[in-house]
Design a protein around this motif. Structure first.
Motif, PDB file in Angstrom:
ATOM      1  N   PHE A 172       0.831  -1.200   0.000  1.00  0.00           N
ATOM      2  CA  PHE A 172       0.000   0.000   0.000  1.00  0.00           C
ATOM      3  C   PHE A 172       0.867   1.253   0.000  1.00  0.00           C
ATOM      4  O   PHE A 172       2.067   1.199   0.282  1.00  0.00           O
ATOM      5  CB  PHE A 172      -0.963   0.005   1.195  1.00  0.00           C
ATOM      6  N   ILE A 173       0.258   2.384  -0.360  1.00  0.00           N
ATOM      7  CA  ILE A 173       0.947   3.676  -0.405  1.00  0.00           C
ATOM      8  C   ILE A 173       0.426   4.527   0.739  1.00  0.00           C
ATOM      9  O   ILE A 173      -0.720   4.999   0.695  1.00  0.00           O
ATOM     10  CB  ILE A 173       0.713   4.395  -1.748  1.00  0.00           C
ATOM     11  N   PRO A 174       1.214   4.733   1.788  1.00  0.00           N
ATOM     12  CA  PRO A 174       0.739   5.518   2.942  1.00  0.00           C
ATOM     13  C   PRO A 174       0.484   6.987   2.619  1.00  0.00           C
ATOM     14  O   PRO A 174      -0.391   7.617   3.219  1.00  0.00           O
ATOM     15  CB  PRO A 174       1.880   5.375   3.958  1.00  0.00           C
ATOM     16  N   ASP A 175       1.252   7.545   1.679  1.00  0.00           N
ATOM     17  CA  ASP A 175       1.183   8.973   1.369  1.00  0.00           C
ATOM     18  C   ASP A 175      -0.135   9.323   0.674  1.00  0.00           C
ATOM     19  O   ASP A 175      -0.410   8.888  -0.450  1.00  0.00           O
ATOM     20  CB  ASP A 175       2.365   9.354   0.476  1.00  0.00           C
ATOM     21  N   HIS A 176      -0.956  10.123   1.368  1.00  0.00           N
ATOM     22  CA  HIS A 176      -2.224  10.595   0.798  1.00  0.00           C
ATOM     23  C   HIS A 176      -2.226  12.127   0.727  1.00  0.00           C
ATOM     24  O   HIS A 176      -3.230  12.784   1.029  1.00  0.00           O
ATOM     25  CB  HIS A 176      -3.401  10.099   1.640  1.00  0.00           C
ATOM     26  N   SER A 177      -1.091  12.680   0.319  1.00  0.00           N
ATOM     27  CA  SER A 177      -0.960  14.144   0.289  1.00  0.00           C
ATOM     28  C   SER A 177      -0.789  14.690  -1.115  1.00  0.00           C
ATOM     29  O   SER A 177      -0.501  15.871  -1.289  1.00  0.00           O
ATOM     30  CB  SER A 177       0.240  14.574   1.143  1.00  0.00           C
ATOM     31  N   ARG A 178      -0.968  13.836  -2.127  1.00  0.00           N
ATOM     32  CA  ARG A 178      -0.634  14.281  -3.483  1.00  0.00           C
ATOM     33  C   ARG A 178      -1.588  15.350  -4.012  1.00  0.00           C
ATOM     34  O   ARG A 178      -1.272  16.050  -4.954  1.00  0.00           O
ATOM     35  CB  ARG A 178      -0.570  13.090  -4.433  1.00  0.00           C
ATOM     36  N   ARG A 179      -2.789  15.455  -3.436  1.00  0.00           N
ATOM     37  CA  ARG A 179      -3.684  16.554  -3.814  1.00  0.00           C
ATOM     38  C   ARG A 179      -4.471  17.005  -2.587  1.00  0.00           C
ATOM     39  O   ARG A 179      -4.677  16.231  -1.642  1.00  0.00           O
ATOM     40  CB  ARG A 179      -4.626  16.148  -4.944  1.00  0.00           C
TER      41      ARG A 179
END
Length: 371
Positions: free
Chosen positions: A70-77
């Motif tokens: 999974f990709i923890p980073d949810h800050s791309r937008r």
């Protein structure tokens, strides 16, 4: 200063004695290195490079432990993190297989920070940033990747987009791990800890119950008098402390895991092979099984290609088919086989070459029947 003693203990004789007495067989393999196994079962998982991730039959694993990515980073937008916290289905999808989306990520050398996990709760720690630039974290239940489901044809997910959405909605990560447990050495720790809730005299009660049933599985009727450890006593109402006679049912390990709320029970491929061999010898598994029977007796790890074969109009195969050479010597066993087509699907170890036969791994069979 004296050197510490290196004491080695061989428990093989003790295990053999326990099996001889009929103790139910259970797997308790946690993982290669307790710290790693424990960390993997936490919501934050372990950060990893895609180059360090391994695959087997299209499934993801790390040091012989099946994992999800999974990709923890949810800050791309802007607002993405908040939406994912409110509704996990709107966050990044997690991957259970080497799907086309994951291949695309590798090709494009995307710079996300990836993590692997086998958290039995199906929850993942994600992060974003607040307006001041401070990192904020939360634990959410993300959705599984639909491309992965299609690749593996898990529960017939490749049949249609509607079916795929249904599988996403009902997806249980523990059940998924259990259905492929025959392919991996280690299993999630909490799944192996199934002794909680039993009464102190449970082993004695179970032994008496199985003996009273003449060591015959109530569901499939296989007799396991010489393999008592593969015969379980099932609590019908799910309450492990309720040992009343009407609440106990004797089932083989394979039938036991198919009971409601037992889909997370792990049964090794070798145990499935043994149970099926006895079913075959006792006339339970025959050469003219229906498709329903095939899915009942076949190792769940090959259900994906079998679903493709059924939808393509193939006749039901033979299950746990023993291969013999020209001298009638058994040279291998196939998870499923179509002898008239001289085609078979193997699990883990490919059989020796046999003139005219084509043998495919699970992943190869998925591609073959979906071609």
């Amino acid at each position: 200063m004296s050197q510490p003693m290196n004491i080695q203990v061989n428990l093989s004789d003790l295990r053999a004695a326990a099996e001889q007495m009929g103790a139910e067989k259970r797997r308790h393999d946690l993982g290669a290195g307790d710290d790693t196994a424990i960390q993997l079962e936490r919501a934050e998982g372990i950060e990893i490079s895609l180059a360090d991730l391994e695959t087997r039959e299209g499934l993801l694993h790390y040091k012989d432990m099946q994992v999800v990515l999974f990709i923890p980073d949810h800050s791309r937008r802007q607002g993405f993190f908040e939406k994912a916290v409110d509704d996990g289905s709107k966050g990044n999808k997690y991957h259970i297989g080497q799907c086309q989306k994951l291949d695309e990520m590798k090709r494009n050398n995307r710079l996300e920070r990836y993590s692997i996990s086998r958290n039995p709760d199906g929850q993942f720690e994600i992060y974003g940033f607040d307006r001041s630039g401070e990192q904020i974290k939360d634990v959410v239940e993300l959705n599984v990747c639909q491309y992965c489901l299609s690749l593996l044809n898990y529960k017939g997910a490749a049949e249609s987009s509607r079916r795929r959405w249904e599988v996403v909605g009902e997806f249980d990560i523990n059940e998924f791990f259990a259905s492929h447990s025959s392919l991996f050495k280690y299993l999630p720790g909490n799944i192996s800890q199934r002794d909680i809730g039993y009464t102190k005299d449970w082993e004695e009660i179970s032994a008496k119950t199985r003996k009273r049933a003449n060591y015959i599985c109530k569901s499939c009727k296989v007799k396991l008098s010489d393999n008592k450890n593969l015969l379980h006593t099932h609590h019908i109402n799910g309450v492990k402390s309720d040992n009343s006679h009407n609440n106990l049912e004797v089932l083989c390990a394979d039938c036991h895991r198919r009971q409601p709320c037992h889909q997370c029970m792990h049964v090794s491929h070798s145990d499935i092979q043994l149970i099926n061999r006895l079913r075959r010898e006792q006339g339970i598994i025959t050469s003219n099984l229906s498709w329903d029977d095939v899915f009942r007796y076949a190792d769940p790890a090959i259900h994906g290609p079998l679903s493709h074969a059924r939808s393509q109009g193939y006749a039901p195969p033979m299950v746990s088919f023993e291969l013999s050479d020209s001298q009638a010597n058994v040279i291998g066993e196939l998870g499923a086989a179509w002898p008239d087509r001289m085609y078979g699907i193997y699990i883990n170890n490919p059989p020796s070459k046999l003139h005219g036969w084509v043998f495919h791994s699970i992943l190869e069979a998925l591609e073959y029947f979906n071609g």
